[in-house]
Write an enzyme that holds these catalytic residues in place. Structure first.
Site, PDB file in Angstrom:
ATOM      1  N   ASP A 309     -13.194  -4.656 -21.930  1.00 44.54           N
ATOM      2  CA  ASP A 309     -11.947  -4.598 -22.684  1.00 44.54           C
ATOM      3  C   ASP A 309     -12.034  -3.604 -23.839  1.00 44.54           C
ATOM      4  OD1 ASP A 309      -9.288  -5.843 -23.446  1.00 44.54           O
ATOM      5  OD2 ASP A 309     -10.439  -6.312 -25.243  1.00 44.54           O
ATOM      6  N   GLU A 362     -11.453  -0.407 -19.437  1.00 38.44           N
ATOM      7  CA  GLU A 362     -10.084  -0.287 -19.916  1.00 38.44           C
ATOM      8  C   GLU A 362     -10.144   0.720 -21.064  1.00 38.44           C
ATOM      9  OE1 GLU A 362      -6.475  -2.499 -22.270  1.00 38.44           O
ATOM     10  OE2 GLU A 362      -8.579  -2.873 -22.702  1.00 38.44           O
TER      11      GLU A 362
END
Length: 632
Positions: A309, A362
């Site tokens: 993330d 990401e």
């Protein structure tokens, strides 16, 4: 009797050097047996916690009425440890640390493998008794032998707590794999399952990096879910959050009264956007903590991939910071060299250690070499989310159809950089929350246009180079934004329009699985050729996908509300092309017009003109057509 439960300073040397990739085996709580000279083997639990700046450390728990037993420093380390006889699995505990100023504070164990259900925050002694079956061994062997870049990867992103609210890991193991398999997805991506106190963070503010969320069950219950997904042929991707952690005073922050896991300087150690701390990526013990954590989920829970993330927030020292609010690196630049080193270390280690594992970033910037191997000076990820494609396409479909002709390059621009990285095309949870609207409600005008456009968009997405990711609820086009508090609107999935979208997703996954042209060369320019990239007058895009053995699939998408009854195209081979998908089919709640039921015949053009064959086909309004070349 061994007061440290067989733990020595030598055992912790790798931890302090940043090279311990299984630090959870040494720190945290472990049920171990020690030898007593009189009684022989005696069972108990060893507690070990890194707190080098604490003046005194105790372990408190339900075994000592939360009164505290003093721990001692393991010689040659900053780790406090104590073995306590009779303490076993299920015991709740915390650490109580005295700071240098004499104040005391209770802390959860950073390495706890199980934790209390919030609002409780005690750690729990845990040892797994899960027996991975023989079928799981076959899964891991198959994973190791699979070339993921040339394989189908259709990902269903799930928030476990709100997919069907109230289900435990064990109940999810009975329902989720069957649904995902029926839909035809190859993978699920689970939003963070690590322990977190605030449900509204969706798991992205982690307080227990080694402990699965106890709201849904035990760590072994989560293992049952992973194994059930594997049994149906579904890979498991897990969101991993090394970029930041919350400031809860009982968790990692200021752990021993000092900035231990984070930087002391708020210009380096705090993430302003999320009100969280940032790990001190250059500290050896933090490196051991994070690389061990990544390996822990892959090794101990058989997770097949980690999606990391907020990578951009790790890469740049000035990420979302005001001028003067950040500290340059040693060369005066904005790149976070310590975070870059950590990411390379984690990726390289996991790829070497766990065959077939996938690391996914990401990453929302144009940082060079995210999916390039580390030995080529890349970050070493396997895939990167294509955030540019996502932003451009969602902006395009949100426009009035009449205005799309003036923004045609919103959809063609992605091909400029399509092969600079190995991409996943994400329509994730982030796109259907916080006022952004659901996928259906991003599209203007009436329901006919909304559903037809969404069908066309998904068809375009599934045929475009890259792997696909779709967040739960968007496969049946629920109208409201997603909320973790209420879950999905399952009651609409059988209604006209909604069911059509779901049937389309299922059918596209089936077609994709049967046609390597739609996935095999996702990461190679050889797999894609434009038929017509410039037909802005019709809001129409057409291209051909190819496989290594020469299979061809032509894809035409019309984002205009006007049908094209005889649309001229040039196809790379003459002969018969069979329609394998038409989003206006009644199977998908279209009206059944403008189909190509008898296929399309492509005829060789005049000699010398070009090598492609001419054909005409029907293209429905706000619709998409896929054609497979069948014969010369």
């Amino acid at each position: 009797m061994d007061k440290f439960g067989n733990l020595t300073g030598w055992d912790l040397e790798g931890f302090h050097c940043g090279g311990d990739t299984e630090a959870w085996r040494r720190l945290g709580s472990h049920v171990v047996t020690v030898d007593d000279p009189v009684r022989g083997p005696v069972r108990g639990t060893r507690f070990a916690v890194w707190a080098p700046n604490a003046a005194r450390v105790q372990v408190i728990g339900d075994f000592n009425w939360w009164q505290g037993d003093d721990m001692e420093i393991v010689p040659g380390s900053g780790v406090w440890a104590l073995w306590v006889e009779g303490v076993d699995v299920g015991t709740q505990y915390k650490y109580k640390l005295q700071h240098s100023d004499g104040t005391w504070q209770e802390k959860a164990d950073p390495y706890a493998r199980f934790a209390d259900i919030p609002p409780g925050n005690a750690s729990i002694v845990w040892e797994s008794t899960h027996d991975w079956g023989e079928q799981e061994s076959r899964w891991l062997q198959q994973r190791a032998e699979t070339n993921v870049y040339e394989s189908q990867m259709s990902i269903y992103e799930v928030h476990l707590g709100s997919w069907r609210p109230g289900l435990s890991y064990l109940e999810l193991a009975e329902q989720l794999p069957a649904y995902v398999k029926w839909q035809g997805y190859t993978h699920v991506e689970l939003m963070p399952v690590m322990a977190h106190p605030f449900p509204g963070s969706w798991g992205y503010q982690v307080t227990g990096y080694y402990a699965p969320d106890a709201r849904l069950g035990t760590p072994d219950d989560f293992r049952v879910l992973v194994e059930a997904l594997h049994a149906e042929g579904i890979g498991v991707i897990l969101d991993w959050v090394p970029g930041h952690f919350p400031k809860d005073d009982w968790a990692l922050g200021r752990f021993d009264g000092t900035a231990l896991y984070e930087h002391a300087d708020p210009r380096q150690g705090e993430q302003l956007d999320w009100g969280t701390y940032v790990f001190n990526f250059g500290r050896n013990e933090v490196k051991s903590f994070l690389v061990s954590n990544a390996l822990y989920w892959v090794q101990q829970f058989h997770v097949d991939a980690l999606r990391v993330d907020a990578v951009a927030s790790m890469l740049y020292l000035d990420y979302s910071r005001p001028e003067g609010g950040w500290v340059p690196n040693q060369f005066g630049g904005r790149e976070n060299l310590e975070a870059i080193d950590l990411l390379r270390y984690v990726n390289k280690h996991l790829y070497e250690r766990e065959p077939g594992v996938i690391m996914i970033a990401e990453e929302s910037t144009s940082f060079d070499g995210v999916t390039r191997p580390t030995n080529w000076n890349g970050l070493g990820f396997g895939f990167k989310w294509n955030m540019g494609w996502m932003n451009d396409t969602l902006r395009y479909i949100s426009r009035d159809p009449f205005h799309r002709q003036y923004h045609h390059d919103d959809l063609t621009f992605a091909m400029v950089y399509a092969y600079s990285e190995n991409f996943i095309l994400p329509i994730s949870h982030d796109e259907v929350v916080h006022g952004k609207g659901s996928m259906l409600n991003k599209i203007p005008q009436d329901d006919w246009r909304k559903f037809a456009t969404l069908r066309a968009f998904y068809s375009y997405m599934w045929s475009f180079p890259g792997k696909q990711l779709l967040f739960m609820g968007q496969e049946f086009a629920q109208r409201p934004e997603w909320s973790e508090a209420t879950g999905l609107e399952w009651w609409v999935d059988s209604l006209h329009g909604h069911n059509g979208i779901r049937q389309l997703i299922r059918r596209m996954n089936e077609i994709q699985a049967d046609h390597p042209a739609l996935y095999e060369l996702d990461c190679s320019p050889a797999g894609f050729t434009w038929i017509n990239a410039d037909d802005s007058a019709h809001n129409t895009y057409s291209y051909v996908r190819a496989s290594r053995d020469g299979q061809l699939v032509a894809c035409v998408t019309n984002f205009s509300p006007n049908p094209i009854a005889i649309y001229p195209v040039r196809l790379p081979r003459p002969g018969r092309w069979v329609e394998i998908l038409n989003t206006n089919s009644t199977d998908f709640d279209g009206n059944g017009d403008y189909l190509n039921s008898n296929g399309v015949l492509a005829s060789p053009t005049v000699a010398g003109a070009d090598e492609w064959a001419a054909a005409c086909l029907n293209v429905p309004p706000l619709g998409s057509v896929w054609l497979r070349h069948e014969s010369e």
